[in-house]
Scaffold this motif. Structure first.
Motif, short mmCIF file in Angstrom:
data_model
loop_
_atom_site.label_atom_id
_atom_site.label_comp_id
_atom_site.label_asym_id
_atom_site.label_seq_id
_atom_site.Cartn_x
_atom_site.Cartn_y
_atom_site.Cartn_z
N SER A 38 -9.04 29.97 3.09
CA SER A 38 -7.76 30.69 3.00
C SER A 38 -6.57 29.80 3.25
O SER A 38 -5.44 30.18 2.96
N ARG A 39 -6.79 28.62 3.83
CA ARG A 39 -5.68 27.69 4.11
C ARG A 39 -6.20 26.26 4.01
O ARG A 39 -7.40 26.04 4.07
N ASP A 44 -7.45 20.94 13.31
CA ASP A 44 -7.20 21.91 14.38
C ASP A 44 -7.17 23.35 13.87
O ASP A 44 -6.91 24.28 14.63
N THR A 45 -7.43 23.56 12.53
CA THR A 45 -7.37 24.94 12.02
C THR A 45 -8.64 25.37 11.29
O THR A 45 -8.72 26.50 10.83
N TYR A 46 -9.61 24.48 11.17
CA TYR A 46 -10.78 24.85 10.38
C TYR A 46 -11.55 26.03 10.98
O TYR A 46 -12.29 26.72 10.29
N ARG A 47 -11.34 26.30 12.31
CA ARG A 47 -12.03 27.43 12.95
C ARG A 47 -11.37 28.78 12.60
O ARG A 47 -11.93 29.83 12.90
N ALA A 48 -10.18 28.74 11.99
CA ALA A 48 -9.42 29.97 11.82
C ALA A 48 -10.12 30.96 10.89
O ALA A 48 -9.97 32.17 11.04
N PRO A 92 -18.94 21.44 16.08
CA PRO A 92 -18.50 22.57 16.92
C PRO A 92 -17.62 23.52 16.12
O PRO A 92 -16.78 23.11 15.32
N GLY A 93 -17.82 24.81 16.34
CA GLY A 93 -17.09 25.83 15.60
C GLY A 93 -17.81 26.24 14.33
O GLY A 93 -17.28 27.00 13.52
#
Length: 903
Positions: A38-39, A44-48, A92-93
């Protein structure tokens, strides 16, 4: 259906796109739908995203992977992925990272992850796996070749047209083949041709060189371009192989040139440079493989061809393009000394490779040694990548072969004994690609029939150092998938491994050659077993392509003398192959109860096993007869009426061998169209002419006649009568009839052949003895020093078709011209004369003895350039002159060879 975010870390290349496609299909099969994130991906945003995320890409081009590595989120417990290597991990994540050392590595990573997803039926939660190839180049060779010659063209000369090669234009076949290559992680496909440029490029300066129609030319270019693009998206580079000695037929006819060019001439060199330049402009990513040998003067002019013609032609085609990745040029080390070529050329063109045959043109051992091992290791030490070529497989034809155990050890030997870093693999039935030789409607494809042949070689080209027990489990599972279960797979694996030992062991101990001059599955004559010297045996077979051991006659001599045996003996070999054949039969019986799928193919495999069992039995029985005959030879020593019981026992064994062969012929008449894929006159063993003797049913009458003659002569000896061949040995031998000629060569002169005649214009070396057939013929002598240093060009004119008598010295020194060899030069027998008609036909003073060969030449003037080395011209005889081959020196030979027993 569950959703998965599937992203690339940079604009996807065709190879990464293909990897994404493979992953997408695997995900769909397991209930996942791949979608874009989606983005934009950031560390720092791949977990979103609340969906699982898979990221694919090349490590060297990925800022995202670099940021994860810098923060110790992406770590490697194996080597960092480089080149074609890859690493799979769950970060992780829940981020699944497919990290390639390159776009090809990313493609292989996608492939491995897809396999993992299919095995599990879901996405993995715990994953940390890295892998990389141990060999730099891994791929098959496909021949744009045919099984017969098309006069006036010669061997290898086939323009690319739909009527000759309909399969070349079959995109479905190519797609299946390329998919198989990707499945086995091949990265190169070698396409063999004699002279492909006359079918793929058009030259403004030489329009006559185009050998196809305009329509065929456009179709060829379109097909070849499609092939290179489809191969590239699968991580495969196309390499086109050619022989530098060939030129197009219409070009040769217009300029009055011979079809084979032994040395560069200004016209042919210009044509070749322009052909290569135009080809590289059209197909800049295609590699080239060149065979500088296969010609009588390869050693002299190979470097000149390579440095002054081939490399300049390629560089001219590249022009001002970025040369950071020059297309590879592979130099085939066949009939030349490649180290001299590579050493001088690599400074101008650094992306060079060398290639040499693994076990010659057969598969014989995983412990190559001797001279050929040294050649490989020397080539491997040069500043280039060295490739082993698993070539022709003349001793395996036409049967299936798939011993993972043998192949794994062969690839380990390629790496550790030979120092190679690449594999070039022939199909099992190269000359009839894409079809298998089985009798079937429709014809079977080699791609399908021989799947395990390709799979095993390429699995171990990726990594030969796999655990044997783990490999047994792997292959049992993989074979079992085809035949209905793991137990069936284990039985068939045992079958493949047992059969895989039979042909290699037989050939290496009793064969004539590791080249395709011999079709081993068709058997051998008794003369070939007991008197191999008559049939020009190739010493590399037992000196390089076999473990240390003894030949048949050596074994008998040591046995009679009570001397200890050394290495693998023929008796050891017979015990082994008979055991392997029994084990294979037991495995077939076991598998028959377990196979639940592909039963028709299993029936063909079982028929192969029975055929190989009968072949082994034929050889075992015939070798037993040969051992008895050789024992007779070395005990009676010319007193032929003694020890007749040895011959009687040999006759019993020989009769058994014929009955075994009769069974083999009956079986293969139902299962195979022919035994050898190259049906040309180059096939000499067991019988001359591979087109006439191409099936067991063709050879059976010859073996039956051999048995009849042997039994007749044994009966004559038993009755106290000498066979006619022995009675005739004291008869006078008439001289050959002479054919007149005109000598035009400067610096040469004629002389009468006979005792006391000088054989060279320089020095005083004279004949001390010669065959009666040669007495009084008109020979030609020239300077030995000149011939040894530069070669001597014979300019001679005949008024009728003749056979020119040429003498080769029995010595390996560089000063002497080497006799033609089919192992090194496929054209060696184009004019006949491959085998000597008079062995030791001339004995010069202090010099080695001379074998006399007879070459056909038509009426007219001929410029004959045999190459560097001294030789003799002993006259010309009419082509119709009967020439009976014989051994002139009877010391330990002649009638004592016992060939008269079978004739």
């Amino acid at each position: 259906m569950k959703e998965v975010c599937l992203e690339t870390v940079s604009p996807a290349s065709p190879r990464v796109e293909h990897g994404i496609r493979i992953l997408t299909e695997a995900l769909a099969e397991c209930g996942y739908r791949a979608a874009a994130a989606s983005r934009p991906l950031e560390w720092d945003t791949y977990r979103a995203d609340d969906k699982p995320v898979i990221v694919v890409g090349s490590r060297s081009e990925s800022r995202f992977f670099g940021e994860l590595e810098a923060r110790d989120v992406l770590l490697y417990h194996t080597g960092e992925p480089e080149g074609e290597g890859f690493y799979l991990t769950v970060c992780p994540g829940g981020l699944i990272a497919v990290v390639g050392g390159s776009d090809t590595g990313a493609l292989y990573g996608c492939q491995e992850l897809a396999r993992c997803i299919r095995r599990r039926g879901s996405l993995p939660h715990d994953l940390a796996f890295g892998d990389a190839p141990r060999f730099a180049l891994r791929g098959p060779a496909i021949g744009l070749q045919k099984t017969t010659v098309e006069p006036p063209r010669q061997t290898y000369e086939y323009p690319i047209t739909p009527d000759r090669f309909p399969w070349f234009y079959d995109r479905g076949l190519w797609t299946d083949f390329l998919d198989m290559m990707l499945e086995e992680r091949c990265n190169v496909v070698y396409i063999w041709s004699g002279h492909p440029f006359s079918s793929l490029v058009r030259l403004a300066d030489y329009p006559e060189a185009l050998e196809v129609t305009e329509e065929e030319y456009r179709l060829n270019v379109e097909t070849f371009r499609w092939l290179t693009e489809e191969a590239d998206r699968r991580g495969v580079r196309v390499v086109l192989k050619f022989y530098n000695i060939h030129i197009p037929l219409p070009f040769a006819e217009k300029h009055g040139l011979p079809l084979r060019q032994h040395k560069p001439q200004p016209l042919t060199a210009d044509y070749y440079r322009k052909s290569l330049a135009e080809f590289v402009r059209e197909f800049p990513n295609v590699g080239l493989m060149v065979c500088l040998g296969e010609a009588l003067q390869g050693q002299i002019y190979g470097a000149e061809w390579f440095e002054d013609v081939i490399i300049p032609g390629v560089l001219a085609g590249l022009g001002d393009k970025d040369k950071a990745e020059l297309p590879p040029i592979v130099l085939r080390s066949h009939a030349i000394e490649p180290e001299t070529v590579i050493g001088r050329a690599i400074a101008r063109y650094p992306n060079l490779y060398t290639e040499a045959k693994y076990n010659g043109e057969s598969l014989t051992t995983w412990t190559p040694r001797g001279k050929w091992q040294k050649t490989h290791r020397h080539l491997a030490s040069l500043d280039s990548i060295h490739i082993v070529n698993v070539h022709i497989l003349a001793n395996l034809e036409p049967f299936r072969y798939g011993s993972p155990s043998f192949i794994r050890k062969a690839m380990q030997a390629a790496k550790y004994r030979l120092g190679a870093n690449g594999l070039h693999l022939y199909p099992l039935f190269f000359w009839d690609w894409p079809y298998a030789p089985d009798k079937a409607e429709p014809l079977l494809r080699q791609l399908d029939r021989d799947w395990i042949w390709f799979a095993a070689w390429f699995r171990y080209a990726w990594n030969p150092d796999r655990d044997p027990q783990g490999e047994r489990a792997y292959w049992a599972e993989r074979i079992g998938e085809r035949f209905g279960g793991r137990e069936a797979g284990e039985a068939l694996l045992d079958l493949y491994d047992a059969l895989g030992e039979c042909a290699p062991k037989l050939l290496r101990r009793v064969g004539i050659t590791e080249g395709n001059r011999q079709t081993m599955s068709l058997g051998m004559t008794m003369s070939q077993l007991t008197n191999p010297e008559r049939h020009m045996p190739w010493p590399d077979l037992w000196e390089s392509q076999s473990p240390a051991g003894e030949r048949l006659e050596e074994y008998v001599v040591r046995e009679l003398a009570g001397e200890p045996h050394a290495g693998e003996t023929p008796v050891d070999m017979l015990k082994d192959v008979e055991r392997h054949a029994r084990e294979a039969a037991e495995a077939v019986d076991r598998a028959r109860r377990l196979v639940r799928a592909s039963r028709e193919e299993f029936g063909r495999i079982a028929a192969d096993a029975e055929a190989i069992r009968l072949m082994v039995r034929f050889y075992a029985e015939k070798i037993q007869a040969a051992l008895l005959i050789l024992q007779y030879k070395h005990t009676v020593k010319g007193r032929f009426f003694e020890r007749n019981e040895l011959l009687q026992e040999a006759a019993d064994w020989l009769e058994k061998s014929v009955e075994s062969y009769r069974e083999l012929a009956r079986l293969t008449e139902e299962t195979y169209r022919f035994a050898n894929s190259m049906q040309t006159p180059q096939r000499k063993v067991p019988f001359r002419d591979g087109l006439k003797y191409r099936h067991w049913t063709d050879c059976l009458p010859e073996y039956e006649r051999e048995l009849e003659r042997f039994k007749l002569h044994v009966r004559e000896l038993g009755e106290g009568r000498l066979p006619e061949a022995l009675l005739r040995r004291e008869e006078p031998i008439p001289p050959y009839e002479e054919a007149p000629f005109v000598l035009h060569s400067r610096g040469a002169e004629t002389y009468k052949v006979g005792k006391g005649s000088r054989i060279f214009t320089d020095g005083n070396i004279h004949i001390v003895g010669c065959a009666e057939e040669l007495e009084g013929l008109t020979g030609i002598r020239f300077g030995q020093t000149e011939a040894a240093k530069d070669g001597f060009v014979l300019d001679v004119e005949f008024d009728r078709p003749v056979r020119l008598l040429v003498g080769y010295f029995n010595a390996n020194d560089e000063q002497w011209l080497k006799a033609p060899s089919l192992e090194e030069n496929t054209h060696a027998d184009d004019q006949g004369g491959y085998a000597p008609i008079l062995r030791k036909g001339v004995k010069p003073y202090v010099y080695p003895s001379v074998n006399v060969h007879a070459f056909r030449y038509g009426a007219g003037r001929h410029l004959i350039d045999f190459g560097k080395g001294a030789y003799l011209v002993l006259g010309a005889v009419p082509e119709s002159q009967p020439l009976r081959p014989r051994e002139v020196s009877h010391k330990g030979d002649g009638v004592d060879t016992l060939d008269w027993l079978f004739e």
